[in-house]
Write a protein that holds these residues in place. Structure first.
Motif, PDB file in Angstrom:
ATOM      1  N   SER A  49       0.851  -1.193   0.000  1.00  0.00           N
ATOM      2  CA  SER A  49       0.000   0.000   0.000  1.00  0.00           C
ATOM      3  C   SER A  49       0.888   1.244   0.000  1.00  0.00           C
ATOM      4  O   SER A  49       0.405   2.355   0.093  1.00  0.00           O
ATOM      5  CB  SER A  49      -0.905   0.004   1.228  1.00  0.00           C
ATOM      6  OG  SER A  49      -0.101   0.046   2.391  1.00  0.00           O
ATOM      7  N   LEU A  50       2.215   1.026  -0.097  1.00  0.00           N
ATOM      8  CA  LEU A  50       3.147   2.156   0.022  1.00  0.00           C
ATOM      9  C   LEU A  50       3.689   2.593  -1.335  1.00  0.00           C
ATOM     10  O   LEU A  50       3.689   1.815  -2.287  1.00  0.00           O
ATOM     11  CB  LEU A  50       4.339   1.739   0.903  1.00  0.00           C
ATOM     12  CG  LEU A  50       4.005   1.242   2.301  1.00  0.00           C
ATOM     13  CD1 LEU A  50       5.272   0.787   3.002  1.00  0.00           C
ATOM     14  CD2 LEU A  50       3.316   2.337   3.099  1.00  0.00           C
ATOM     15  N   THR A  51       4.161   3.828  -1.391  1.00  0.00           N
ATOM     16  CA  THR A  51       4.897   4.282  -2.575  1.00  0.00           C
ATOM     17  C   THR A  51       6.330   3.762  -2.454  1.00  0.00           C
ATOM     18  O   THR A  51       6.708   3.249  -1.404  1.00  0.00           O
ATOM     19  CB  THR A  51       4.923   5.821  -2.630  1.00  0.00           C
ATOM     20  OG1 THR A  51       5.362   6.292  -1.356  1.00  0.00           O
ATOM     21  CG2 THR A  51       3.555   6.396  -2.960  1.00  0.00           C
ATOM     22  N   SER A  52       7.127   3.942  -3.492  1.00  0.00           N
ATOM     23  CA  SER A  52       8.517   3.469  -3.467  1.00  0.00           C
ATOM     24  C   SER A  52       9.305   4.150  -2.362  1.00  0.00           C
ATOM     25  O   SER A  52       9.051   5.307  -2.031  1.00  0.00           O
ATOM     26  CB  SER A  52       9.207   3.805  -4.793  1.00  0.00           C
ATOM     27  OG  SER A  52       8.790   2.926  -5.786  1.00  0.00           O
ATOM     28  N   GLY A  53      10.270   3.417  -1.823  1.00  0.00           N
ATOM     29  CA  GLY A  53      11.143   3.998  -0.798  1.00  0.00           C
ATOM     30  C   GLY A  53      10.610   3.728   0.591  1.00  0.00           C
ATOM     31  O   GLY A  53       9.466   3.290   0.772  1.00  0.00           O
ATOM     32  N   TYR A  54      11.465   3.987   1.566  1.00  0.00           N
ATOM     33  CA  TYR A  54      11.122   3.650   2.949  1.00  0.00           C
ATOM     34  C   TYR A  54       9.983   4.502   3.497  1.00  0.00           C
ATOM     35  O   TYR A  54       9.928   5.713   3.277  1.00  0.00           O
ATOM     36  CB  TYR A  54      12.364   3.849   3.843  1.00  0.00           C
ATOM     37  CG  TYR A  54      12.082   3.515   5.291  1.00  0.00           C
ATOM     38  CD1 TYR A  54      12.149   2.215   5.754  1.00  0.00           C
ATOM     39  CD2 TYR A  54      11.715   4.521   6.195  1.00  0.00           C
ATOM     40  CE1 TYR A  54      11.865   1.907   7.072  1.00  0.00           C
ATOM     41  CE2 TYR A  54      11.426   4.224   7.519  1.00  0.00           C
ATOM     42  CZ  TYR A  54      11.513   2.917   7.951  1.00  0.00           C
ATOM     43  OH  TYR A  54      11.224   2.602   9.255  1.00  0.00           O
TER      44      TYR A  54
END
Ligand code: ARG
Length: 447
Positions: free
Chosen positions: A316-321
């Motif tokens: 559910s996240l965008t790229s990267g931490y």
């Protein structure tokens, strides 16, 4: 002191601090040894590329090697204020070495640090889990041998109704083959995640020529996560893969556990459970309950949700931490611990099952030999299997309310029908051993 503390960043609200730290101060303690290992490799690499001189490197390494031994014996107890294991170790080094301690974070972020520690932990834990699987397989192989030697009978079910004869060793062998398959799935997942994330920093590399192959070699990873952003994006994905791979093994175990609960129930009684693995009731003096198998069953249901939760958070996240990923740590670590425990407990519990052949024969309905009888008459009378199937089926229906003697008389001059009735008038045990040994001798799929 927080690693990110600086002038102009006013102090963090206590409630928010506690909330952000989450369960890190508990779970990171188990990652301590691995974080030190990652730091040792990083420091050696900084020395190799000329960021740390030999003298400083020796000083830092001696502190780190001391910590490694210490944490191997006893993991550190972190406090909420420590934030995480990465902060704890850096603060320790600064307290021991002053400015030199601050140099070790060159070219590194906690994002690649936690990935490195986690992957080392996961590889280690998977290795131990595979050892436990090997021990479980040994136990099952010796059980199936014993059962084969004593020719213990069992009944094969479909739709929870008696279907065809099987042997107890055949049943155990089905689990052995399942576990061997699942062990391969776990090994494959272990080999996919075996890549060095160190040097990916926060996800976008670092403007120094870090030697990532050198840290790979020092840490014993097979490959490198080349693209730093992808390296960060493996957080949660690899954890889900590992947990998924374990879920097949847990599934194999729980299917068998369900069989054991059914086979050992009062009405069925093919298995007895020894006192060492059963639990009594506080009110009913006679009870011997299969709690251990029931708890495995319940835990497996929770287990199956872990990889789903991991995927929900991760994808559910965008790229990267993003800090969401911190929550994935607890899921994967719990899953690995629980899978390991389930495998070991199941191995012990298997040692407490005893088979009751007489009870199996008592419950066995002779109609489970219908296929074997149909094949006998199919061959002898040159029938199609469908025709043989039909005659056998019709006679079995007749046998439900007519005695064999009456049917033998009725079919006196009809050899096919009479022969089928004769088969079903034989003793159950005789039929069982006849057909099982016939299968073995004639090289058909064994029972
Ligand atoms: N506790 C954090 C985790 O497990 C460590 C990484 C923190 N990184 C950060 N950018 N805040 O993900």
């Amino acid at each position: 002191m927080k690693l990110w503390e600086k002038k102009g960043h006013s102090s963090l609200n206590d409630l928010v601090e506690k909330f952000n730290v989450g369960k890190d101060y508990i779970y990171d303690s188990k990652l301590a040894v691995y974080d030190v290992k990652g730091t040792i490799a990083h420091v050696k690499m900084l020395n190799k590329i000329g960021v740390l001189n030999d003298e400083d490197t020796i000083k830092v390494l001696s502190e780190l090697e001391f910590l490694e031994k210490k944490f191997e014996k006893e993991p550190p107890a972190l406090k909420i204020e420590d934030e995480d294991i990465h902060t704890y170790i850096e603060n320790y080094l600064v307290s021991r070495l002053g400015d030199l301690g601050k140099k070790i974070h060159t070219g590194r972020s906690r994002n690649d640090q936690v990935l490195t520690a986690l992957r080392l932990y996961e590889k280690d834990k998977l290795g131990k889990i595979i050892e436990s699987i090997d021990n479980l397989l040994k136990e099952l192989i010796s059980l199936s041998k014993k059962l084969k030697e004593s020719k213990v009978p069992l009944i094969g079910y479909t739709h929870s109704r008696q279907a065809m004869p099987m042997t107890a060793s055949f049943w155990v062998e089905s689990l052995i083959e399942a576990i061997e398959d699942s062990r391969n799935i776990i090994r494959n997942s272990c080999s996919v995640i075996d890549k060095n994330p160190l040097g990916s920093a926060a996800g976008y590399g670092f403007p120094l020529s870090l030697d990532r192959d050198y840290t790979r070699e020092l840490l014993g990873f097979k490959g490198i996560l080349v693209n730093s952003l992808y390296a960060q994006n493996t957080r949660g994905k690899y954890e889900s893969l590992v947990v998924d791979s374990l879920s097949y093994l847990i599934g194999d175990i729980v299917r068998f556990v369900n069989d054991i609960i059914f086979f050992s129930s009062s009405e069925v009684g093919f298995l007895r459970l020894s006192s060492s693995i059963t639990t009594g009731s506080s009110i009913m003096p006679h009870k011997k309950n299969p709690d251990v198998f029931e708890i495995i069953r319940a835990k497996s249901k929770i287990f199956f949700t872990y990889s789903l939760e991991l995927k929900n958070i991760t994808f559910s996240l965008t790229s990267g931490y993003s800090r969401d990923l911190q929550e994935t740590k607890y899921l994967v670590m719990d899953a690995l611990e629980e899978a390991h425990e389930i495998i070991d407990v199941f191995r012990v519990a298997i040692g407490g099952i005893e088979f009751d052949s007489e009870k199996v024969f008592k419950v066995m309905d002779k109609s489970i030999f219908s296929v074997d009888v149909a094949v006998e008459v199919m061959k002898k009378y040159g029938l199609s299997f469908r025709d043989a199937y039909r005659v056998v089926g019709e006679i079995i229906i007749e046998l439900t309310n007519t005695s064999t003697d009456e049917l033998l008389k009725k079919y006196e001059s009809m050899p096919l029908e009479r022969e089928i009735v004769e088969w079903f008038s034989k003793d159950t045990k005789e039929l069982f051993y006849y057909f099982v040994s016939k299968r073995t001798q004639e090289g058909y799929p064994k029972l």
